[in-house]
Write a protein that holds these residues in place. Structure first.
Motif, PDB file in Angstrom:
ATOM      1  N   ARG A 178       0.834  -1.201   0.000  1.00  0.00           N
ATOM      2  CA  ARG A 178       0.000   0.000   0.000  1.00  0.00           C
ATOM      3  C   ARG A 178       0.871   1.255   0.000  1.00  0.00           C
ATOM      4  NH1 ARG A 178      -4.488   0.792  -2.467  1.00  0.00           N
ATOM      5  NH2 ARG A 178      -6.075   1.935  -1.350  1.00  0.00           N
ATOM      6  N   ARG A 179       2.019   1.192   0.677  1.00  0.00           N
ATOM      7  CA  ARG A 179       2.943   2.323   0.656  1.00  0.00           C
ATOM      8  C   ARG A 179       3.487   2.559  -0.750  1.00  0.00           C
ATOM      9  NH1 ARG A 179       7.031   1.834   5.806  1.00  0.00           N
ATOM     10  NH2 ARG A 179       5.559   0.966   7.315  1.00  0.00           N
ATOM     11  N   VAL A 180       3.807   1.472  -1.442  1.00  0.00           N
ATOM     12  CA  VAL A 180       4.307   1.601  -2.813  1.00  0.00           C
ATOM     13  C   VAL A 180       3.228   2.218  -3.705  1.00  0.00           C
ATOM     14  CG1 VAL A 180       5.257   0.396  -4.811  1.00  0.00           C
ATOM     15  CG2 VAL A 180       5.868  -0.361  -2.511  1.00  0.00           C
ATOM     16  N   GLU A 181       1.969   1.780  -3.513  1.00  0.00           N
ATOM     17  CA  GLU A 181       0.860   2.342  -4.280  1.00  0.00           C
ATOM     18  C   GLU A 181       0.777   3.858  -4.072  1.00  0.00           C
ATOM     19  OE1 GLU A 181      -1.514   1.141  -6.284  1.00  0.00           O
ATOM     20  OE2 GLU A 181      -1.761  -1.007  -5.909  1.00  0.00           O
ATOM     21  N   LEU A 182       0.869   4.278  -2.821  1.00  0.00           N
ATOM     22  CA  LEU A 182       0.749   5.701  -2.514  1.00  0.00           C
ATOM     23  C   LEU A 182       1.945   6.475  -3.064  1.00  0.00           C
ATOM     24  CD1 LEU A 182      -0.996   7.791  -1.163  1.00  0.00           C
ATOM     25  CD2 LEU A 182       0.132   7.307   1.002  1.00  0.00           C
ATOM     26  N   ALA A 183       3.150   5.908  -2.921  1.00  0.00           N
ATOM     27  CA  ALA A 183       4.344   6.566  -3.462  1.00  0.00           C
ATOM     28  C   ALA A 183       4.226   6.728  -4.970  1.00  0.00           C
ATOM     29  CB  ALA A 183       5.588   5.756  -3.106  1.00  0.00           C
ATOM     30  N   LYS A 184       3.718   5.710  -5.644  1.00  0.00           N
ATOM     31  CA  LYS A 184       3.556   5.761  -7.098  1.00  0.00           C
ATOM     32  C   LYS A 184       2.561   6.853  -7.501  1.00  0.00           C
ATOM     33  CE  LYS A 184       1.097   2.823  -9.507  1.00  0.00           C
ATOM     34  NZ  LYS A 184       0.556   1.660 -10.234  1.00  0.00           N
ATOM     35  N   ALA A 185       1.460   6.947  -6.761  1.00  0.00           N
ATOM     36  CA  ALA A 185       0.444   7.947  -7.082  1.00  0.00           C
ATOM     37  C   ALA A 185       0.970   9.371  -6.888  1.00  0.00           C
ATOM     38  CB  ALA A 185      -0.796   7.724  -6.223  1.00  0.00           C
ATOM     39  N   LEU A 186       1.921   9.541  -5.973  1.00  0.00           N
ATOM     40  CA  LEU A 186       2.420  10.880  -5.652  1.00  0.00           C
ATOM     41  C   LEU A 186       3.676  11.266  -6.425  1.00  0.00           C
ATOM     42  CD1 LEU A 186       1.899  10.788  -1.779  1.00  0.00           C
ATOM     43  CD2 LEU A 186       0.592  12.113  -3.436  1.00  0.00           C
ATOM     44  N   LEU A 187       4.161  10.387  -7.287  1.00  0.00           N
ATOM     45  CA  LEU A 187       5.402  10.653  -8.021  1.00  0.00           C
ATOM     46  C   LEU A 187       5.396  11.986  -8.771  1.00  0.00           C
ATOM     47  CD1 LEU A 187       6.782   7.359  -9.604  1.00  0.00           C
ATOM     48  CD2 LEU A 187       8.084   9.109  -8.413  1.00  0.00           C
ATOM     49  N   PRO A 188       4.368  12.294  -9.555  1.00  0.00           N
ATOM     50  CA  PRO A 188       4.401  13.541 -10.335  1.00  0.00           C
ATOM     51  C   PRO A 188       3.990  14.781  -9.547  1.00  0.00           C
ATOM     52  CG  PRO A 188       2.424  12.319 -10.875  1.00  0.00           C
ATOM     53  CD  PRO A 188       3.190  11.460  -9.897  1.00  0.00           C
ATOM     54  N   LYS A 189       3.966  14.686  -8.222  1.00  0.00           N
ATOM     55  CA  LYS A 189       3.555  15.791  -7.351  1.00  0.00           C
ATOM     56  C   LYS A 189       2.173  16.318  -7.717  1.00  0.00           C
ATOM     57  CE  LYS A 189       8.022  17.609  -5.847  1.00  0.00           C
ATOM     58  NZ  LYS A 189       8.877  18.822  -5.746  1.00  0.00           N
ATOM     59  N   ASP A 247      -9.256   5.183  -2.827  1.00  0.00           N
ATOM     60  CA  ASP A 247     -10.436   4.329  -2.743  1.00  0.00           C
ATOM     61  C   ASP A 247     -10.181   3.245  -1.699  1.00  0.00           C
ATOM     62  OD1 ASP A 247     -12.838   3.119  -3.207  1.00  0.00           O
ATOM     63  OD2 ASP A 247     -12.285   2.245  -5.132  1.00  0.00           O
ATOM     64  N   GLU A 248     -10.928   3.300  -0.579  1.00  0.00           N
ATOM     65  CA  GLU A 248     -10.743   2.363   0.539  1.00  0.00           C
ATOM     66  C   GLU A 248      -9.248   2.229   0.857  1.00  0.00           C
ATOM     67  OE1 GLU A 248     -13.248   1.424   2.113  1.00  0.00           O
ATOM     68  OE2 GLU A 248     -14.910   1.621   0.714  1.00  0.00           O
ATOM     69  N   PRO A 249      -8.606   3.321   1.299  1.00  0.00           N
ATOM     70  CA  PRO A 249      -7.141   3.377   1.380  1.00  0.00           C
ATOM     71  C   PRO A 249      -6.498   2.361   2.307  1.00  0.00           C
ATOM     72  CG  PRO A 249      -8.140   5.247   2.509  1.00  0.00           C
ATOM     73  CD  PRO A 249      -9.226   4.583   1.734  1.00  0.00           C
ATOM     74  N   SER A 250      -7.137   2.015   3.409  1.00  0.00           N
ATOM     75  CA  SER A 250      -6.499   1.102   4.357  1.00  0.00           C
ATOM     76  C   SER A 250      -7.140  -0.284   4.341  1.00  0.00           C
ATOM     77  CB  SER A 250      -6.542   1.682   5.778  1.00  0.00           C
ATOM     78  OG  SER A 250      -7.866   1.918   6.188  1.00  0.00           O
ATOM     79  N   SER A 251      -7.864  -0.599   3.266  1.00  0.00           N
ATOM     80  CA  SER A 251      -8.487  -1.912   3.153  1.00  0.00           C
ATOM     81  C   SER A 251      -7.433  -3.010   3.195  1.00  0.00           C
ATOM     82  CB  SER A 251      -9.267  -2.000   1.844  1.00  0.00           C
ATOM     83  OG  SER A 251      -9.812  -3.286   1.657  1.00  0.00           O
ATOM     84  N   GLU A 274       0.219   3.812  10.465  1.00  0.00           N
ATOM     85  CA  GLU A 274       1.413   4.288   9.781  1.00  0.00           C
ATOM     86  C   GLU A 274       1.056   4.902   8.436  1.00  0.00           C
ATOM     87  OE1 GLU A 274       5.408   5.149   9.128  1.00  0.00           O
ATOM     88  OE2 GLU A 274       4.318   4.590  10.952  1.00  0.00           O
ATOM     89  N   PHE A 275       0.115   4.287   7.740  1.00  0.00           N
ATOM     90  CA  PHE A 275      -0.330   4.802   6.440  1.00  0.00           C
ATOM     91  C   PHE A 275      -0.872   6.221   6.587  1.00  0.00           C
ATOM     92  CE2 PHE A 275      -3.670   5.505   3.322  1.00  0.00           C
ATOM     93  CZ  PHE A 275      -3.072   5.128   2.142  1.00  0.00           C
ATOM     94  N   TRP A 276      -1.736   6.448   7.571  1.00  0.00           N
ATOM     95  CA  TRP A 276      -2.325   7.769   7.756  1.00  0.00           C
ATOM     96  C   TRP A 276      -1.308   8.777   8.264  1.00  0.00           C
ATOM     97  CZ3 TRP A 276      -6.493   9.651   5.703  1.00  0.00           C
ATOM     98  CH2 TRP A 276      -7.501   8.778   5.281  1.00  0.00           C
ATOM     99  N   LYS A 277      -0.346   8.330   9.046  1.00  0.00           N
ATOM    100  CA  LYS A 277       0.707   9.232   9.525  1.00  0.00           C
ATOM    101  C   LYS A 277       1.500   9.788   8.342  1.00  0.00           C
ATOM    102  CE  LYS A 277       4.889   9.195  12.416  1.00  0.00           C
ATOM    103  NZ  LYS A 277       5.876   9.353  11.333  1.00  0.00           N
ATOM    104  N   ILE A 278       1.872   8.908   7.419  1.00  0.00           N
ATOM    105  CA  ILE A 278       2.621   9.346   6.245  1.00  0.00           C
ATOM    106  C   ILE A 278       1.777  10.275   5.385  1.00  0.00           C
ATOM    107  CG2 ILE A 278       3.707   8.556   4.106  1.00  0.00           C
ATOM    108  CD1 ILE A 278       4.460   5.976   5.601  1.00  0.00           C
ATOM    109  N   LEU A 279       0.512   9.937   5.215  1.00  0.00           N
ATOM    110  CA  LEU A 279      -0.368  10.758   4.383  1.00  0.00           C
ATOM    111  C   LEU A 279      -0.540  12.155   4.990  1.00  0.00           C
ATOM    112  CD1 LEU A 279      -2.085  10.720   1.832  1.00  0.00           C
ATOM    113  CD2 LEU A 279      -4.019   9.983   3.234  1.00  0.00           C
ATOM    114  N   ASP A 280      -0.682  12.239   6.308  1.00  0.00           N
ATOM    115  CA  ASP A 280      -0.798  13.540   6.967  1.00  0.00           C
ATOM    116  C   ASP A 280       0.456  14.373   6.755  1.00  0.00           C
ATOM    117  OD1 ASP A 280      -3.333  12.985   7.876  1.00  0.00           O
ATOM    118  OD2 ASP A 280      -2.685  12.301   9.858  1.00  0.00           O
TER     119      ASP A 280
END
Length: 340
Positions: A170-181, A188-192, A201-207
């Protein structure tokens, strides 16, 4: 209805429909997402009907509703994967139908279904995604390194994704989505599928990313815990917008105290008995009974006196977003077998 998002920083007040007369919409520059009269259907089934809402720049906005409420369809329209049957939608001023390419370059998307290539390494997944956005050379390497470090993935950059745990994927997914700033992130259901530690930890990084990069985040969820984190939430039911407001304002609106009962026996049978003997209606969801009681302690005492052999525990608390959904729609957010 409260107009302003509940947030720790100054956030614009987006226009919502319906609004009281005399309240004017903010400048376009204050709005990241503007949707008016959006409609979509699959064959004869209407998935979204006359959806109108707007999301402020920098806001954490939640879409809360049961399965089939239209959340994922709405996300697919925002990501330009679906074309609306009617209505308009724009991201950062770019119309999704007239200028979809410009809108796509303003957003990052992490759907519930994984989009990673398990046979590639963590770094390779990020690199090939960067190529799709025209990122090359030193700039791409710098951004990749920043995200690998931010998501604590640097030591795993050469590991195949298929070997990672669900939380790391899930971290890799989020990092990939944020690559182009992107200024906007759709989740969609982020912590499923994540365990409690990985979810925190997921929400801490997102914050942290929101604070550092001014990110606007829209979350589609059926989790009340995730919805409670949002500045504002939109309740969706069967493709319709029910209400938009802060979680605190929505709960305050219905007020009152609520009792949650854990039954030793069949929960539905206990609810029926409580209704017959005490005239109190109890909703059943996930094996628990939920009922409203202005004088919670007195009602709890009466319940224990009458049904002590059938009740394992009683908890007294304030209203939840599930109570709000029930009050607004007459249906439960989480229902046994999906029945009202």
């Amino acid at each position: 209805m409260t107009d302003s998002p509940h947030t720790n920083r100054s956030t614009p007040k987006p226009n919502e429909a319906p609004k009281a007369a005399g309240i004017h919409p903010p400048d376009q520059s204050e709005i990241m997402i503007r949707v008016e009269g959006l409609r979509f259907q699959y064959g004869q089934r209407v998935a979204l009907q006359d959806l109108t809402l707007s999301v402020a720049r920098g806001e954490l906005f939640g879409l809360l509703g049961p399965n089939g409420s239209g959340k994922t369809t709405f996300f697919r329209i925002l990501s330009t994967a679906l074309r609306p049957a009617a209505g308009t939608a724009a991201i950062d001023g770019h119309d999704l139908v007239q200028n979809p390419a410009a809108a796509r370059h303003r957003l990052g998307v992490a759907f519930q279904s994984p989009s990673l290539d398990g046979k590639l390494s963590v770094e390779e997944n990020l690199r090939y995604h960067a190529y799709l956005y025209g990122m090359r050379g030193a700039a791409m390497r710098r951004r990749t390194t920043v995200l690998l470090e931010r998501f604590d993935l640097d030591s795993r950059r050469r590991e195949r994704v298929e070997t990672l745990s669900g939380g790391l994927k899930r971290r890799v997914e989020l990092a990939k989505a944020l690559l182009p700033k992107p200024p906007l992130l759709l989740l969609d259901e982020p912590s499923s599928g994540l365990d409690p530690a990985a979810r925190l930890e997921f929400w801490k990084i997102l914050d942290e990313m929101r604070s550092d990069e001014g990110l606007t985040v829209v979350v589609a969820t059926h989790s009340m815990d995730e919805a409670e984190r949002c500045d504002r939430i939109a309740l969706l039911d069967r493709g319709r917008l029910v209400v938009v407001d802060t979680p605190e304002a929505l709960k305050k609106e219905i007020g009152g105290g609520f009792l949650t009962l854990h039954a030793n026996t069949d929960a539905h049978a206990l609810a029926a008995s409580i209704g017959e003997q005490m005239g109190i209606q109890a909703a059943v969801a996930n094996g628990r009974l939920r009922l409203e009681a202005a004088d919670g302690l007195a009602v709890a005492a009466r319940l224990m006196e009458a049904f002590s052999d059938r009740i394992r525990s009683i908890t007294l608390g304030g209203p939840t977003l599930e109570d709000v959904f029930l009050a607004k729609t007459g249906r439960r957010l989480y229902s046994d077998g999906g029945a009202p």
